[in-house]
Scaffold this active site. Sequence first.
Site, PDB file in Angstrom:
ATOM      1  N   GLU A  52       0.823  -1.213   0.000  1.00  0.00           N
ATOM      2  CA  GLU A  52       0.000   0.000   0.000  1.00  0.00           C
ATOM      3  C   GLU A  52       0.856   1.263   0.000  1.00  0.00           C
ATOM      4  OE1 GLU A  52      -2.990   0.319  -0.672  1.00  0.00           O
ATOM      5  OE2 GLU A  52      -3.613  -1.766  -0.571  1.00  0.00           O
ATOM      6  N   TYR A  62      -6.934   6.530   3.687  1.00  0.00           N
ATOM      7  CA  TYR A  62      -7.070   5.474   2.685  1.00  0.00           C
ATOM      8  C   TYR A  62      -6.298   4.225   3.094  1.00  0.00           C
ATOM      9  CZ  TYR A  62      -5.710   2.385  -0.923  1.00  0.00           C
ATOM     10  OH  TYR A  62      -5.433   1.208  -1.579  1.00  0.00           O
ATOM     11  N   ASP A 108     -10.167   5.172  -2.667  1.00  0.00           N
ATOM     12  CA  ASP A 108      -8.999   5.624  -3.418  1.00  0.00           C
ATOM     13  C   ASP A 108      -9.460   6.257  -4.731  1.00  0.00           C
ATOM     14  OD1 ASP A 108      -9.794   3.417  -4.924  1.00  0.00           O
ATOM     15  OD2 ASP A 108      -7.751   3.155  -5.655  1.00  0.00           O
TER      16      ASP A 108
END
Length: 294
Positions: free
Chosen positions: A44, A127, A145
């Site tokens: 991520e 996020y 996102d």
Amino acid sequence: MSDSPANGADLDALHERVLAWFEENARVLPWRGVDDPWAVLVSELMLQQTPVARVLPVFEAWMARWPTPASLAADPAGEAVRAWGRLGYPRRAQRLHAAAVAITEHHGGEVPSDHAALLALPGVGEYTAAAVASFAFGQRHVVLDTNVRRVLARVLLGQAHPARSLTASERRLADRALPRADAHRWAAASMELGALVCTARSPRCTECPVADLCRWFAAGRPEPDEPVRRSQAWTGTDRQCRGRLMAVLREHEGTVPKVALDATWDDATQRERCLDSLLDDGLVTVHPDGTFSL
DNA sequence: CACCCGTGGGA
DNA sequence: TTCCCAAGGGT
């Protein structure tokens, strides 16, 4: 069709179709289905503003070298920045290292599953906290996102692109679109749809499983009158200058003399300002003998 | 909230 | 070739 962006029946169909599409079309990615929260967190951070294709080789090397948060925390942050290579935004590497230290010191070396604890980690914003809690731990969160924002803007609002900034109204919409069951699968599936089909440019509506539910498609895919963004200048910016300096420092295993940095940029004033900012950011270290390193 | 923070590939 | 933009975060 109701007055609201989508009624319950629409959303049920949307969920069912997107999840079925995901079952058949999900990419096989090394951070998927591995039951390793650390791998999810690393991916991520790397994927923040960086395409999947460029992340893949760096991710593999990273996980081979640092399979746990503690292993990364045990190495200098500069090594993380070097291993980051050319993914861009090297402060992300620095923050990932800081996150590894925090996980090692405050969470027993295990990536926390709690959203608030994740949010407190360096480099982890709204996020990423939702994404890790969702993908690594199967929790129910709105994972909003750029891909999901675009899918929702088109399907539910009939707009070609989401607004420049994320509003409370948009967050409520995403919350309403989040299914009760299988929320984490919806998060992954809606993101994947945005990445592979409902793309920013040249969307593949003929391949879209929900084209017949999409307000934007029904309206004939109207484009906004004005471009949503103003193109940003790049040449001559501090970002470019900093990038040049960082590139030289990455290439060298040891320290770098000042003259090597001076050769990267003509404007001495800007060059010094950028070097100072890199020192302030902790991305660069200056040594007693006047040489520099990561 | 606007702006800053890298990089490289595809249209 | 130029331009857009890609699983954002921090200030």
